[in-house]
Scaffold this active site. Structure first.
Site, PDB file in Angstrom:
ATOM      1  CE  LYS A 170      -6.300   2.089  -0.896  1.00 13.31           C
ATOM      2  NZ  LYS A 170      -6.887   2.243   0.414  1.00 13.31           N
ATOM      3  CE  LYS A 189      -3.686   2.336   2.520  1.00 14.87           C
ATOM      4  NZ  LYS A 189      -4.618   2.258   3.657  1.00 14.87           N
TER       5      LYS A 189
END
Ligand code: ZN
Length: 327
Positions: free
Chosen positions: A247, A194
């Site tokens: 992400k 992330k």
């Protein structure tokens, strides 16, 4: 003898093209994100994300019913509590917003996969993903509360818990506490790679989770790094992650690709709020065609190697790819 190669033969018409198409997005690839608030009859559109709403539980259930009918397998839930505090107690409270939503949703829709995002940032008064002391986000103290939150979601009916905090050791602690409490069937989808991204802006609008001070760069990843992503994913798999996530998606297709070539677990990709809002804004202005751009970008995410795609366009995509005869 030299034969002129004519690859265009296979592009002659849509029948030919669709017969040889390598990557096709289907409803089963998609997960739909939903934001839940306290109250009744609430359906607040998020200003920076037209078409995305903060929903009270009654309206959430209607939305899940729609999702179930469309053939999408699951939803990922984000909670927006009425009250926030230093330790994010709303995240692991028995009557927390997500706990209540999960209990209701599980009862009504036992066949929809309920994924609960696990983090503290929506619940802390400072908006960071963990416990803050002297301006620093503490790791191990935060992990303890994150694991407690995951257990509470499993107990309330989550099929999958999805830690998004990026603290070290959270997957290990979550797996351990779930197993100790007999939630051996509850899966973990870890937000493993992330990145600290500027594409999260509209989400923070939707989830009321903008940090009050500083940024998240001391725990989310630096976007210049690839090896670090592979290391994070490897650690999460070792610690017990069943699914790992990259992400955002669109600016990180290389990471998705590297991860899917290297690891043998399903790879999820989160096409984040900023990606959605950019397409919405440009298409609203008539600069691009929303439907074609969304099908193209989502296909690219799948082509890069994503097995699961979390997208605010999930419901639209199902309509569009079905119409286009792609499924
Ligand atoms: Zn967070």
């Amino acid at each position: 003898m030299h034969i002129l190669k004519r690859p265009r033969r296979l592009r002659l018409n849509e029948q030919m093209r669709s017969m040889v198409r390598e990557t096709v997005v289907t409803p089963k690839d998609l997960i739909y994100p939903l934001f839940v608030v306290e109250g009744k009859g609430i359906r607040n559109e998020v200003a920076s994300m037209p078409g995305v709403y903060q929903l009270s539980i009654d309206n959430l259930l209607k939305e899940i019913e729609d999702v179930a009918k469309s053939g999408i397998n699951g939803v990922i839930l984000f909670g927006i509590p009425d009250n926030k505090d230093e330790r994010g107690t709303g995240a692991y409270a028995e009557d927390g917003i997500i706990q209540k939503a999960l209990r209701e949703a599980k009862k009504e829709f036992p066949n929809i996969l309920l994924i609960a995002d696990v983090c503290l940032c929506e619940y802390t008064s400072h908006g960071h993903c963990g416990i803050v002391q002297n301006g620093k986000v503490l790791n191990d103290e935060s992990v303890e509360l994150i694991a407690k939150t995951a257990l509470s979601y499993a107990h309330s009916g989550a099929d999958i818990v999805a830690p998004s905090d990026m603290m070290d050791g959270r997957v290990y602690s979550i797996r351990k506490i779930l197993d100790q409490n007999n939630y051996t069937d509850t899966a973990i989808m870890a937000y493993s790679a992330k990145y600290a991204s500027s594409f999260y802006g509209p989400f923070r609008d939707a989830a009321n989770s903008t940090p009050l001070f500083g940024d998240r760069k001391s725990y989310q990843m630096d976007y210049g790094n690839v090896n670090e992503a592979l290391k994070e994913i490897e650690i999460d798999i070792e610690e017990g992650a069943d699914i790992v996530m990259v992400k955002p998606a669109l600016s990180y297709l290389d990471i998705i690709n590297r991860a899917s070539s290297k690891f043998h677990v399903p790879i999820a990709a989160y096409s984040v709020s900023g990606e959605y809002s950019m397409i919405k804004a440009a298409s609203h202005n008539g600069w691009i065609d929303e439907k074609s751009v969304v099908i193209e970008t989502t296909t690219a995410i799948k082509r890069a190697g994503a097995d699961i795609i979390i997208t605010y366009y999930a419901k639209d995509l199902v309509k569009w790819v079905t119409q286009a005869g792609c499924v």
